[in-house]
Every structure is written in structure tokens, then in C-alpha cells.
Design an enzyme around this catalytic site. Structure first.
Site, PDB file in Angstrom:
ATOM      1  CG  HIS A 144      -1.702   1.284   1.378  1.00 41.76           C
ATOM      2  ND1 HIS A 144      -1.607   2.106   2.487  1.00 41.76           N
ATOM      3  CD2 HIS A 144      -2.590   1.886   0.549  1.00 41.76           C
ATOM      4  CE1 HIS A 144      -2.408   3.137   2.339  1.00 41.76           C
ATOM      5  NE2 HIS A 144      -3.021   3.026   1.169  1.00 41.76           N
ATOM      6  CB  SER A 145       0.954   4.242   0.330  1.00 44.37           C
ATOM      7  OG  SER A 145       1.450   5.568   0.265  1.00 44.37           O
ATOM      8  CG  LEU A 146       7.259   4.285   0.986  1.00 45.41           C
ATOM      9  CD1 LEU A 146       7.899   4.808  -0.289  1.00 45.41           C
ATOM     10  CD2 LEU A 146       7.769   5.048   2.197  1.00 45.41           C
ATOM     11  CB  SER A 162       2.873  -0.316  -3.804  1.00 41.94           C
ATOM     12  OG  SER A 162       2.967   1.089  -4.021  1.00 41.94           O
ATOM     13  CG  PHE A 216      -3.942  -2.202  -2.197  1.00 38.34           C
ATOM     14  CD1 PHE A 216      -4.172  -2.922  -3.356  1.00 38.34           C
ATOM     15  CD2 PHE A 216      -4.254  -2.802  -0.985  1.00 38.34           C
ATOM     16  CE1 PHE A 216      -4.693  -4.201  -3.319  1.00 38.34           C
ATOM     17  CE2 PHE A 216      -4.779  -4.076  -0.932  1.00 38.34           C
ATOM     18  CZ  PHE A 216      -5.000  -4.782  -2.096  1.00 38.34           C
TER      19      PHE A 216
END
Length: 726
Positions: free
Chosen positions: A357-359, A361, A529
């Protein structure tokens, strides 16, 4: 009549008490007093565990399956007087020490929680749910209840050492009263002193939702890596809680969309495990929080604390020092969880996927681009040859560092030089070695590894290949990452799709030089995500991704985002720049578009009907004229534009089958589509900016996202997807 006394700190039972006042018992409960006595049957216990949050304690039930396992273990625990009995519960993610009455997390750090064998419960007028009595009090209540039922004598009173009193009015009306102040034994009835609490016997008589047990069989394992900061949503919940919600949604969707497959034994469950790297970065090992705090301004302290704890993670990842800490932590934590899972599930033969998720990923993206295939020689990486140390023995190494006093500590763990080179800061910290000696040891190991590589004439900018990439340019001057002819020849043993060497970003792109660790498995699918991967690659100087490129060890990749997510960026335009592709719309988990999107389509269809009617009306008047686009009327042109919008909405709002399957979007996802967009909720469509932050944190609770993951996983297992009836 004497109302009873407290002696020796024990509960006292009196056979008869004064009649309770009518106000203390409801009229419906009083009707039960006319019921005849029922034969005594022993109460069936149910096990609960305590969850504490914000100084509030709530008791939650185990599943019936787990409760039965705990009860059986408790019954057999008497045979093992000194040995602790451990029972795995909640999908084997927790262990309950039955004698200790404590529940311990297996895969992550979490304070132990209290466990109770519950038979009696109470609830006040303002309480939301029934609370279980402690086991000793429950036993006293059960004994008093058994006497009352056996002798058919009610109005019995049980006093606790705390001064509280329980009165058995009849088999179904049992109340707890609390004394107020000091009163003599001839005072008025306890029912007149304070409003009573309702007491219930057995879990079947209270309003509590007992969860369904999880299937024992695990079909697939998924590791979920969080983004910036320690919290995963606006409620400041941890990654553990966020993954728990995602797991619960997955179990619910399996029951609704793979019901027949579950009944046939084809489907078990998917296990989701959280990967926490934030605590390691901000822990004592790095000392970064103290360094940042010394230079932080005192004004707007809460906002600055939030910035230091969350947003700075983005800058840390672009630092060669802390980026190394982050990728090492993520990889080692995933490998640790992977090994522990196989230890607890030795029968598991399924595949493994990763979610970021976010960083998180971006961290996974960089890790996956720097994995080696089985065909690549592992001795080429500096981290894979820890034996290339200049000293021959562990004792000589410690002597050269002046750390001889830690020799016994390391030898007690059977650590030699090769094992020492594989250790991380947290490993040495667990052995009780202070920060200064830890840093000396780790720096010495790393320095000597690099020195040995230099002697061999090989310059390792990072773990992986030894040939720096060349930045290719297309006719328009755009930079892209791909294999040159020389690289292709050098990597003849590799797949032609291994086109991006991100470990060499410092040569041509600007990424810091990192020694990327290797995962202990080959992931089946990578799900991103709310990902900023596209933005970071562009900032690094990459304008085009080679369509032939694929991760060395992972063949599937999905970029999932909310349309209002301010952090999310697309990937497909970096691969297919000459085709304007709308992202794939993720279907609603109930199989339809959301209502407001359907109404939008309906409106567009109405405009389409008006256009058809207008053409039918206007055709006789222009039948002799040649068809000239410039001659279209304003109304017809407006209708055509509206129809185009309708067609665009229909194409973007349809499922995967409406998109041309022959369109290949590179090899990152095996030629399939990569970008997938969630449907916004009706309330979100009113104001995109108002829900921007929430949209970046919505993935943990999104059933649509969970269903997309399940469909990808079970499609590859050949399990049929079922659309539930509306």
C-alpha cells in the site's frame, strides 16, 4: 431474617431474602416467575478473550471450534500438572496458554491478552454488551444456581466480597445489586438501593455474535506491506487491524462467491499477514527519531510530530542509508513470516503473493525488480558470499574490533562468520549487544564483503547483475530502460524480458545504490494499492517501460487505485504510450455498478435515444445532401458528444470482458491489463476533494479490492467464480 455476611473473603449464600421491589424487575421478567422448575443441567462454557483500546476493555468470543479446542485442552490440562498447554486459535495466528489464561500473537509483536472460560454474564442499563464474570465468581454463581434448581428454592441471595449481591428471583430472572454506603443488616431490600444489573447464565442466553471458524486448509498466502506512518487509516488503527479487516472481508466473500466450491472441499481460505517496517526504521537501532527531534521547531508541535512520523518516510526511502534499512527490514520480515508460516503449516503447498500500500508498493516494486532467478549465479551478489571476510575465525574478527567480550554470546548461538554476515541489527540487539558494538560488527562485515569483491575486479552497486545498464533513447528523445545488444549477449542465459536493472539507477536514472536482499520464494502476484510507483519512476528519469519487461521472479502485477486517491498513479501509459486506454473498472462485489453510476449510464442512454429520434426527424430534409461533418447542427453535434461520453462511461464501467482481450499491455502482467480503478461511492462523488485523504486509505476495508484478489488467486487454481443472486 439475617441477610447474610461476608466471611474470609468468600461469597456467602442465604436461602431466602425479602421480596424484591417491583421496580427492580420488569413486568415481562416477572411473568417468568410462574414457570415450573426445570431439571438442573450443567452450563456449557464458552471461551472469550479481552481486547483493550483507549482504556476500554471489551470481551470477544472465540469461534465455537476454537472454544471447543480450548475447553478440551482445559479438561486435559489436569493430567499435565507442570507443563503448559498451548492451543493454536484464530487460524493459528495466536497461541493460547491455557493454564496461564493468556493469548499470544504468533507473527507480530502484540501485548498478550487475557482469556476466560465464561459461563455467567452481566450487563447494566448503559452497557452495550454482556460482560463475563471472572471464573471464580462464575463458579460460585453456578453452585448457587444448582442448589436453587435442585431444591426449587428461589429468592436466594449470593453476596460477593466486593459488597455486590446477586439474587436468584427465578430460573430466568437473576439480578445483581450494588450496595451504596454502610448499612445495617436490617436495612431495606437491596433492590431499593440502586438500579440492578441483568445476569445471564450461558452464552446462548446473551446477544453475542460468535464468529464462524476459519477453514484449516490454506490455499494461498499473502504478505501485506504498509505505507508511510504506523497507522493504516484515519482511525489510526495499526497495520495488524487493517489486515484483520481485509482478512474478514476475504472470508465473507469466499462464503458468498465460492460457496459451492467450499461445500465441495475445493476452497479453504487465503491467509493475509502484515509486514511492519515502520517500527524498525523509527526504533532505537537507527536513532533517526532523536536526530529529527533535535532539529524540529517547537511550533505547531502536533502537526510536526505527524510529519516526522509519517511524511518523512518518503524522504527516508530516498536516502541511501535509511532506504537500505527499509528494504532490509521488509525482506527479512517477509522471509521470517514465510518460514514461520511453513513451520506452523507444514502441509501448505500453495503459492505466495505480496501486497503493498502506498510507499509499501514502491518498496516491493524495487525489491521485485532486483530479485534473481534460479538460473543466475548467486555467488555474484555481495550479500551471498559472507565467507569472503579477511579474518579466518570469529574470534579473530572480534579481536580486531576490540569486542572479545561478546565472543561467548555469539558462540552460544552457534554463530560463525558466515552466519554473522547474515545477521541484522535487530538480531544482534536481541542477543543483548549494545548499539555501539552492533554498528562496529555490521560495518566490518559489510566493508570486508565489498573489499573482497573489489579484489576480484567486480564493482557491485547492488545485489544482482554486474553490468551497468545503458539508458536507451527513442526517436523522440525519451529515455527508457531496456537491454542493449551487449547486455542481451551478456545475459544470454536470462529471459529477454529481464529488461530493467533498477539496482543501477545511480548510473543512469538517479536512484540511490542499494544492496537489495533476496526473498525466499517467488511471488505469484504483486498487488499495488494506491501506489505512487508511476510517479517515482518518472521522477527518477524513466519515461518509458519496455513492454517486454517483467519481474524476474513474479509474473503478475495489478495496480489498484481509487479514482480520487491523490497518491495513486497509473502504470499502463508508461508502457503503451500510443494507445489511450481507460483503466479497468473493478466490478462491485455484488456484481453491479453502484446506483449513482447506473443512473449516470441511464441518463446517457436517454440522450442516445434523443439523438436517434433527432436523426430520424432530420433525415428527410437532408436526404439529397452529401454527408458533410461540418454541416452538422449544434444540437446534433451536442448529442453526438453526449453519446461519446456515454460510450466512454460504458467502456470504462464494464468488466474485463468488455475490454478487447487482444490488447497486450506489456509483460508486467503477462500481457493482461494492469491498471484497475475502484468505483467511487455515491457520497464521494459529491466532492472529490473532501474524500481525497480517505480514498487513499480505503483499500483495507474495500470488499471490491478483496474480491479482485480472490478472483485472481482462485482463477489460477482453476476454481469457478460464483456470482450470488441479487
Amino acid at each position: 431474617m439475617n441477610s447474610g455476611h461476608i466471611q474470609g473473603g468468600k461469597t456467602q449464600v442465604s436461602p431466602v431474602v425479602d421480596e424484591a421491589s417491583p421496580s427492580s424487575v420488569s413486568s415481562s421478567e416477572m411473568l417468568d416467575m410462574d414457570l415450573g422448575p426445570a431439571p438442573y443441567q450443567e452450563v456449557q462454557p464458552h471461551w472469550f478473550f479481552c481486547r483493550r483500546a483507549d482504556d476500554n476493555a471489551s470481551w470477544l468470543p472465540f469461534s465455537r471450534e476454537d472454544s471447543d479446542k480450548l475447553q478440551n485442552a482445559c479438561d486435559n490440562a489436569g493430567e499435565k500438572k507442570e507443563e503448559e498447554v498451548v492451543v493454536a486459535v484464530d487460524g493459528e495466528r495466536y497461541d493460547v496458554h491455557v493454564k496461564e489464561r493468556r493469548r499470544y500473537a504468533v507473527y507480530w509483536e502484540q501485548a498478550p491478552t487475557e482469556v476466560r472460560r465464561c459461563t455467567w454474564f452481566y450487563k447494566g442499563n448503559k452497557d452495550a454488551r454482556f460482560m463475563p464474570y471472572p471464573e471464580d465468581i462464575s463458579q460460585s454463581l453456578e453452585e448457587a444456581y444448582m442448589i436453587a434448581v435442585t431444591l426449587d428454592e428461589w429468592k436466594r441471595k449470593l453476596e460477593f466480597p466486593t459488597g455486590e449481591t446477586v439474587i436468584f428471583h427465578n430460573p430466568k430472572v437473576i439480578m445483581q445489586y450494588k450496595r451504596i454506603g454502610l448499612q445495617d443488616e436490617w436495612a431495606s431490600s437491596p433492590s431499593e438501593q440502586t438500579r440492578p444489573r441483568t445476569v445471564k447464565r450461558g452464552v446462548d442466553n446473551i446477544a453475542v455474535e460468535i464468529p464462524d471458524g476459519e477453514p484449516e486448509k490454506v490455499d494461498h498466502l499473502v504478505f501485506m506491506v504498509h505505507g508511510i506512518g504506523p497507522a493504516c487509516d484515519l482511525r489510526l488503527r495499526s497495520i495488524i487491524q487493517g489486515v484483520s479487516d481485509f482478512r474478514s472481508a476475504s472470508l465473507s466473500l469466499l462464503a458468498s462467491h465460492y460457496k459451492q466450491a467450499q461445500q465441495d472441499g475445493q476452497v479453504g481460505r487465503v491467509e493475509f499477514l502484515p509486514v511492519n517496517w515502520h517500527s524498525s526504521l523509527h526504533g532505537d537501532a537507527t536513532g533517526v527519531d532523536e536526530d529529527i527531534q533535535r532539529i524540529t521547531l517547537p511550533s505547531i508541535s502536533k502537526l510536526r510530530h505527524f510529519t516526522n512520523d509519517t511524511l518523512l518516510d518518503l524522504f527516508f526511502y530516498n536516502s541511501p542509508t535509511y532506504c537500505q534499512t527499509i528494504v532490509d527490514t521488509v525482506a527479512s520480515e517477509i522471509n521470517r513470516l514465510h518460514a514461520l508460516f511453513h513451520q506452523r503449516h507444514p502441509e501448505f503447498k500453495g503459492e505466495v503473493s505480496v501486497v503493498g500500500h502506498s510507499l509499501g508498493s514502491l518498496i516491493l516494486f524495487d525489491l521485485l525488480t532486483n530479485q534473481r532467478t534460479d538460473s543466475e549465479p548467486r555467488e555474484e551478489g555481495p550479500s551471498d558470499e559472507p565467507s569472503h571476510l579477511s579474518c579466518d575465525t570469529l574470534e579473530q574478527t572480534l579481536s580486531s574490533l576490540g569486542l572479545q567480550q561478546y565472543l561467548d554470546t555469539l558462540q552460544a548461538e552457534n554463530l560463525d562468520l558466515e552466519a554473522l554476515a547474515l545477521c541484522q541489527d535487530c538480531d544482534l540487539k536481541d542477543l543483548g549487544i549494545p548499539l555501539g558494538p552492533r554498528k562496529k560488527i555490521l560495518n566490518y562485515v559489510k566493508r570486508n564483503c565489498l573489499a573482497e569483491d573489489c579484489k576480484a575486479g567486480t564493482v557491485h552497486l547492488a545485489a544482482g547483475r554486474q553490468v551497468p545498464p545503458q539508458v536507451n533513447s527513442d526517436p523522440h528523445g525519451n529515455r527508457s530502460l531496456g537491454l542493449t545488444v551487449q547486455q542481451t549477449q551478456f545475459h544470454s542465459a536470462q529471459s529477454i524480458t529481464s529488461a530493467v536493472d533498477y539496482e543501477y539507477f545511480d548510473v543512469g536514472i538517479g536512484q540511490v545504490s542499494i544492496d537489495y536482499p533476496q526473498l525466499a520464494f517467488h511471488p505469484q502476484t504483486f498487488f499495488a494499492f494506491g501506489s505512487p510507483i508511476g510517479m517515482f519512476l518518472t521522477v527518477r528519469g524513466l519515461k518509458h517501460v519496455d513492454p517486454n519487461y517483467t519481474f524476474p521472479t513474479c509474473k503478475s502485477f495489478y495496480n489498484i487505485y481509487h479514482p480520487f486517491d491523490p497518491v495513486a498513479y497509473r502504470i499502463e501509459p508508461m508502457i503503451v504510450s500510443d494507445v489511450d486506454l481507460e483503466p479497468m473498472l473493478i466490478p462491485h462485489h455484488k456484481g453491479r455498478k453502484r446506483m449513482h453510476l447506473e443512473l449516470k449510464d441511464l441518463k446517457n442512454n436517454v440522450w442516445g435515444s434523443l439523438r436517434t429520434a433527432w436523426q430520424a426527424f432530420a433525415r428527410p430534409q437532408v436526404a439529397a445532401l452529401p454527408p458533410v461533418e461540418e454541416g452538422e447542427t449544434t444540437i446534433e453535434r451536442s448529442l453526438q458528444e453526449t453519446q461519446a461520453v456515454c460510450e466512454e462511461a460504458e467502456s470504462s464501467g464494464s468488466a474485463e470482458e468488455t475490454q478487447p482481450t487482444e490488447i497486450k499491455v506489456g509483460m508486467l502482467n503477462g500481457g493482461r491489463r494492469i491498471d484497475y480503478v475502484l468505483q467511487e461511492k455515491p457520497i464521494e462523488s459529491f466532492n472529490e476533494y473532501l474524500f481525497a485523504i480517505q480514498s487513499h486509505l480505503c483499500y483495507w476495508e474495500s470488499e471490491d479490492t478483496a474480491l479482485l484478489l480472490l478472483k485472481e488467486i482462485y482463477d489460477k487454481l482453476g476454481v469457478a467464480f460464483e456470482q450470488p443472486q441479487q
